[in-house]
Design a protein around this motif. Structure first.
Motif, short mmCIF file in Angstrom:
data_model
loop_
_atom_site.label_atom_id
_atom_site.label_comp_id
_atom_site.label_asym_id
_atom_site.label_seq_id
_atom_site.Cartn_x
_atom_site.Cartn_y
_atom_site.Cartn_z
N LYS A 67 -18.50 -5.04 -75.47
CA LYS A 67 -19.63 -4.68 -76.34
C LYS A 67 -19.70 -5.66 -77.52
O LYS A 67 -20.78 -6.12 -77.88
CB LYS A 67 -19.45 -3.25 -76.83
N SER A 68 -18.55 -5.96 -78.12
CA SER A 68 -18.52 -6.92 -79.23
C SER A 68 -18.97 -8.30 -78.77
O SER A 68 -19.66 -9.01 -79.50
CB SER A 68 -17.11 -7.01 -79.81
N ILE A 69 -18.57 -8.68 -77.57
CA ILE A 69 -18.96 -9.99 -77.04
C ILE A 69 -20.47 -10.06 -76.84
O ILE A 69 -21.11 -11.05 -77.22
CB ILE A 69 -18.22 -10.28 -75.71
N ARG A 70 -21.05 -9.01 -76.29
CA ARG A 70 -22.51 -8.98 -76.11
C ARG A 70 -23.22 -9.09 -77.46
O ARG A 70 -24.20 -9.81 -77.59
CB ARG A 70 -22.92 -7.70 -75.41
N GLU A 71 -22.73 -8.35 -78.44
CA GLU A 71 -23.35 -8.40 -79.77
C GLU A 71 -23.21 -9.80 -80.37
O GLU A 71 -24.15 -10.32 -80.97
CB GLU A 71 -22.71 -7.36 -80.69
N GLU A 108 -17.76 -20.29 -75.33
CA GLU A 108 -17.86 -20.60 -73.90
C GLU A 108 -17.23 -19.48 -73.05
O GLU A 108 -17.82 -19.02 -72.07
CB GLU A 108 -17.16 -21.93 -73.61
N ASP A 109 -16.05 -19.04 -73.45
CA ASP A 109 -15.39 -17.96 -72.71
C ASP A 109 -16.16 -16.64 -72.85
O ASP A 109 -16.20 -15.85 -71.90
CB ASP A 109 -13.94 -17.78 -73.19
N ALA A 110 -16.78 -16.42 -74.00
CA ALA A 110 -17.58 -15.21 -74.20
C ALA A 110 -18.75 -15.20 -73.21
O ALA A 110 -19.04 -14.16 -72.60
CB ALA A 110 -18.09 -15.15 -75.63
N LYS A 111 -19.37 -16.33 -73.03
CA LYS A 111 -20.49 -16.42 -72.07
C LYS A 111 -20.00 -16.18 -70.65
O LYS A 111 -20.67 -15.52 -69.85
CB LYS A 111 -21.16 -17.79 -72.18
N LYS A 112 -18.82 -16.68 -70.32
CA LYS A 112 -18.27 -16.46 -68.99
C LYS A 112 -17.97 -14.98 -68.75
O LYS A 112 -18.21 -14.45 -67.66
CB LYS A 112 -16.98 -17.26 -68.80
N ILE A 113 -17.46 -14.31 -69.76
CA ILE A 113 -17.15 -12.89 -69.63
C ILE A 113 -18.44 -12.08 -69.45
O ILE A 113 -18.51 -11.18 -68.60
CB ILE A 113 -16.35 -12.38 -70.85
N ASP A 168 -12.43 -12.50 -66.07
CA ASP A 168 -11.91 -11.23 -66.54
C ASP A 168 -10.96 -11.53 -67.70
O ASP A 168 -10.52 -12.67 -67.85
CB ASP A 168 -11.18 -10.49 -65.42
N PHE A 169 -10.62 -10.55 -68.49
CA PHE A 169 -9.82 -10.79 -69.68
C PHE A 169 -8.83 -9.67 -69.91
O PHE A 169 -8.93 -8.60 -69.30
CB PHE A 169 -10.72 -10.98 -70.90
N VAL A 179 -6.72 -7.31 -72.94
CA VAL A 179 -6.72 -6.84 -74.32
C VAL A 179 -5.33 -6.32 -74.64
O VAL A 179 -4.57 -5.94 -73.75
CB VAL A 179 -7.76 -5.73 -74.56
N ASN A 180 -5.00 -6.30 -75.94
CA ASN A 180 -3.70 -5.75 -76.34
C ASN A 180 -3.85 -4.27 -76.66
O ASN A 180 -4.91 -3.69 -76.50
CB ASN A 180 -3.11 -6.55 -77.52
N ASN A 181 -2.78 -3.67 -77.15
CA ASN A 181 -2.79 -2.24 -77.44
C ASN A 181 -3.74 -1.86 -78.58
O ASN A 181 -4.14 -0.72 -78.70
CB ASN A 181 -1.38 -1.75 -77.78
N LYS A 182 -4.06 -2.84 -79.41
CA LYS A 182 -4.97 -2.58 -80.53
C LYS A 182 -6.44 -2.76 -80.13
O LYS A 182 -7.33 -2.57 -80.94
CB LYS A 182 -4.66 -3.52 -81.69
N GLY A 183 -6.67 -3.17 -78.89
CA GLY A 183 -8.04 -3.36 -78.42
C GLY A 183 -8.61 -4.71 -78.81
O GLY A 183 -9.81 -4.86 -78.93
N GLN A 184 -7.75 -5.71 -78.98
CA GLN A 184 -8.20 -7.06 -79.33
C GLN A 184 -8.08 -7.97 -78.11
O GLN A 184 -7.15 -7.86 -77.32
CB GLN A 184 -7.36 -7.62 -80.46
N PHE A 185 -9.04 -8.89 -78.00
CA PHE A 185 -9.01 -9.87 -76.93
C PHE A 185 -7.74 -10.68 -77.03
O PHE A 185 -7.35 -11.12 -78.11
CB PHE A 185 -10.23 -10.80 -77.03
N VAL A 186 -7.06 -10.88 -75.88
CA VAL A 186 -5.83 -11.67 -75.87
C VAL A 186 -6.04 -12.98 -75.14
O VAL A 186 -5.82 -14.05 -75.70
CB VAL A 186 -4.67 -10.88 -75.20
N LYS A 187 -6.47 -12.90 -73.88
CA LYS A 187 -6.66 -14.12 -73.08
C LYS A 187 -7.47 -13.81 -71.85
O LYS A 187 -7.63 -12.65 -71.46
CB LYS A 187 -5.32 -14.71 -72.69
N LEU A 188 -7.97 -14.87 -71.23
CA LEU A 188 -8.62 -14.73 -69.95
C LEU A 188 -7.57 -14.58 -68.86
O LEU A 188 -6.47 -15.10 -68.98
CB LEU A 188 -9.49 -15.96 -69.65
N LYS A 189 -7.92 -13.90 -67.81
CA LYS A 189 -6.97 -13.75 -66.69
C LYS A 189 -7.01 -14.94 -65.78
O LYS A 189 -7.93 -15.64 -65.67
CB LYS A 189 -7.29 -12.48 -65.89
#
Length: 129
Positions: free
Chosen positions: A47-51, A105-110, A116-117, A119-129
């Motif tokens: 949702k954050s990426i779309r925004e 660039e990665d946001a557009k790919k997602i 695919d990506f 997230v950590n326990n806090k709900g933050q983006f960590v890395k692409l798979k």
């Protein structure tokens, strides 16, 4: 006497079986809950990426500001300037704290479901798979 002893053994076996079933069901429910929790965090990140993409497009069209595909939110925060002002014009930059390390660039790919990506326990983006 013998029937009472048999009855007690049967009761003990039933208790063991019930306890075992409760443990198995509990572990299954906990695993399901953890999966749902992780999925909901990924949905929040997406949702954050779309925004973010919407904000960047608004800045590009309305303010004639181009963002580099290799820039991240962290880069924009550090450098400040017109890019930061443009983002804050359409949204608050702090709304994107959960995707600070994500490149545009990665946001557009997602968003296009090309990547695919994680997230950590806090709900933050960590890395692409």
């Amino acid at each position: 006497m013998k029937s009472r002893s048999k009855r007690e053994k049967i009761i003990k076996i039933r208790k063991i079986i019930i306890t075992t079933l409760i443990v198995i069901l509990s572990s299954t429910l906990i695993n399901s809950y953890m999966g749902y929790k992780k999925t909901s965090k990924k949905i929040e990140v997406k949702k954050s990426i779309r925004e973010l993409i919407l904000v960047l497009e608004s800045a590009r069209v309305n303010d004639d500001i181009d963002f580099s595909d290799i820039e991240t939110i962290s880069d924009i925060k550090v450098n400040g300037g017109e890019k930061l002002e443009a983002i804050n014009k359409y949204s608050n930059i702090n709304d994107f704290n959960n995707i600070e390390a994500l490149t545009i660039e990665d946001a557009k790919k997602i968003i296009n479901d090309e990547e695919d990506f994680e997230v950590n326990n806090k709900g933050q983006f960590v890395k692409l798979k």
